[in-house]
Scaffold this motif. Sequence first.
Motif, short mmCIF file in Angstrom:
data_model
loop_
_atom_site.label_atom_id
_atom_site.label_comp_id
_atom_site.label_asym_id
_atom_site.label_seq_id
_atom_site.Cartn_x
_atom_site.Cartn_y
_atom_site.Cartn_z
N UNK A 1 -41.44 -51.07 73.51
CA UNK A 1 -41.59 -51.28 74.68
C UNK A 1 -42.95 -51.87 75.27
N UNK A 2 -42.72 -52.84 76.11
CA UNK A 2 -43.68 -53.62 76.57
C UNK A 2 -43.55 -53.84 78.13
N UNK A 3 -44.51 -53.60 78.85
CA UNK A 3 -44.60 -53.94 80.35
C UNK A 3 -45.64 -53.63 80.96
N UNK A 4 -45.94 -54.37 82.20
CA UNK A 4 -47.04 -54.32 82.96
C UNK A 4 -46.79 -53.93 84.33
N UNK A 5 -47.97 -53.05 84.66
CA UNK A 5 -47.98 -52.34 86.09
C UNK A 5 -48.88 -53.13 86.90
N UNK A 6 -48.71 -53.80 87.95
CA UNK A 6 -49.61 -54.47 88.82
C UNK A 6 -49.97 -53.69 90.03
N UNK A 7 -51.19 -53.86 90.33
CA UNK A 7 -51.89 -53.35 91.48
C UNK A 7 -51.20 -53.71 92.83
N UNK A 8 -51.34 -52.74 93.95
CA UNK A 8 -50.82 -53.19 95.33
C UNK A 8 -49.40 -53.03 95.59
N UNK A 9 -48.45 -52.66 94.63
CA UNK A 9 -47.04 -52.29 94.87
C UNK A 9 -46.99 -50.99 93.86
N UNK A 10 -45.61 -50.54 94.57
CA UNK A 10 -45.23 -49.29 93.99
C UNK A 10 -43.88 -49.81 92.71
N UNK A 11 -44.50 -49.34 91.58
CA UNK A 11 -43.58 -49.78 90.50
C UNK A 11 -42.83 -48.48 90.08
#
Lengths: 304, 266
Positions: free
Chosen positions: A20-30
Amino acid sequence: MISVEHITKRFNDTTAVDDLSFEVKPGVITGFLGPNGSGKSTTMRIILGLDRPTKGRALINGKSYHSLSAPLREVGALLEAKAVHPGRSARNHLLALAVSNGIPASRVDEVLNFVGLESVAKKRAGDFSLGMSQRLGIAGALLGDPPVLLFDEPVNGLDPEGIRWIREFFRKLADEGRTVLVSSHLMSEMAVTADQIIVIGRGKFITSGSVDDLTKNAAGTVIVRSTNNGELTKALANTSATVSEINDEGLRVSGLAAAAIGDLAFATGIALHELTPERASLEEVFMELTHDSVEYSQTAKEAN
Amino acid sequence: MTHTPGLYAVIRSEWIKFRSVRSTVIGTVIMFVLTIGIGLLIGFAVKGHLQSMTPVERATLDPIQLAMGGILFAQFAVGVIGALLITSEYTSTSIRTTLSAVPNRLRLVSAKAIVLALVIFIVGEIASFVAYFDGAAIFHGTIAALPSLSQGKTLQAVFLSGLYLTLMGLFGFGLGLILRQSAGSISTYTSLLLIIPILVFLLPSSWQNNITKFEPSVLGQAMRSTTGVLRGGTPVFGTWTATAILASYCVAAVGAGIILMSRRDA
Ligand SMILES: Nc1ncnc2c1ncn2[C@@H]1O[C@H](COP(=O)(O)OP(=O)(O)O)[C@@H](O)[C@H]1O
Ligand SMILES: [Mg+2]
């Protein structure tokens, strides 16, 4: 920013997380979405350095969790609400956490006030209801005022008022520029809570994107009513269409466009009373996306 | 909020946790009461029998061991305190909260061990000296009169009674780290103290003396001994050798626990 890089986690025979690979970015709700048992909690425990991945790694702002010297000031997490010693008061629980990370004791009272537990701060955490435990967990996550926050199934056990409160709370955190990852097995919940969604099934990455993107790309369904639903179903069976629902109201057909269904009905000599294309709801998209993984896990369980 | 918290911050945190749970506080009180109370009971009971002792019994009489008899009971309390200190975190899953605040396993275990050792050491030493003075008062003027603290190995024996409790608390903590379950850790701990001696008793007698002296409770008696032999004449290790062997058990148990904790999922 959270980066999950090719994480695999095996428990004996079970592969809970699969490359599993993914990125969670700042400023939004993921939103982190997947059916029960799809590996969400395991992935979150790996991000927090609690479980060791079989392969791969997770980084928080480029650093591994183990290398953080005061992790509560960088990452706040609510994994299980009940991960508290039942005999310890809420205040002492938070105080011990704060002290271990060099956070001033005054902050404990601040977060207790924020989640509305100040009146029960001296009560044993073991006597708390699930909702109160959730609030205590949230207070713990906020102690260090961290820029990255993780919540595993946070709405479980909350009443409707609590759910509204927590949604506004996530929005506030994201608006402040924080990285917010919220897991759920309910698409309907994520549809109203999250901006971005990561979907996994059976530990594997399925898709990600904004709520709009996900529904746009999904195949829609068509509601069909005719003089002879039975005949029409037979005719549709020879095409790429799938008939998912048959009742007095009509048929729910997917996999074939409304126009093609109309042509088929005309060719078969069946009069149509209704032909309504429906944009897929997010819930349907989710069911469709994770259908295989859910089915697989069920047959696998039966085989055991 | 700018400094980097280190071991000291985690020790303070673990101290807050230690004193804010009923089980550890009650356990510590029980250990204190047992050390002193059982010492008094033994004292009064034995005092009445002194005249009827056989010459052999009199010759091997070690009044300090009598006064410190409560240690044989308090050793169960400290083992339970030590084990619960970590197993209660696993049974409540609060270990996950703890480790997400302190991901450095070595630092966390060190802080817990230091808090545990300090509490048991301080309370254990106070209890041991109270037990000694009670014994001295009870046996005053009898054939079992306790030597004064300045005589021979008396001070050392009383001091090592408190240290024995401390080491046994750490040993219980190590078992808890390895086994992670309260019931399993406590029953393993009590088995080591109670069942192993029975099993050893079933072995050929030529082996018994060699194995017996390695048992934790026998090492404890060696630490408290002022005569170098137990009642009945069983030879034991020298005081400091016994202390070192028991300490090595603690290091082995806690060390294995740290290694396992670093490898296992929380
Ligand atoms: N500690 C564990 N030991 C064995 N299997 C586990 C463990 N934790 C999770 N699993 C298995 O891994 C899979 C993923 O579980 P989990 O991460 O809890 O999923 P989710 O949070 O999405 O419901 C499930 O099949 C679960 O049974
Ligand atoms: Mg889960």
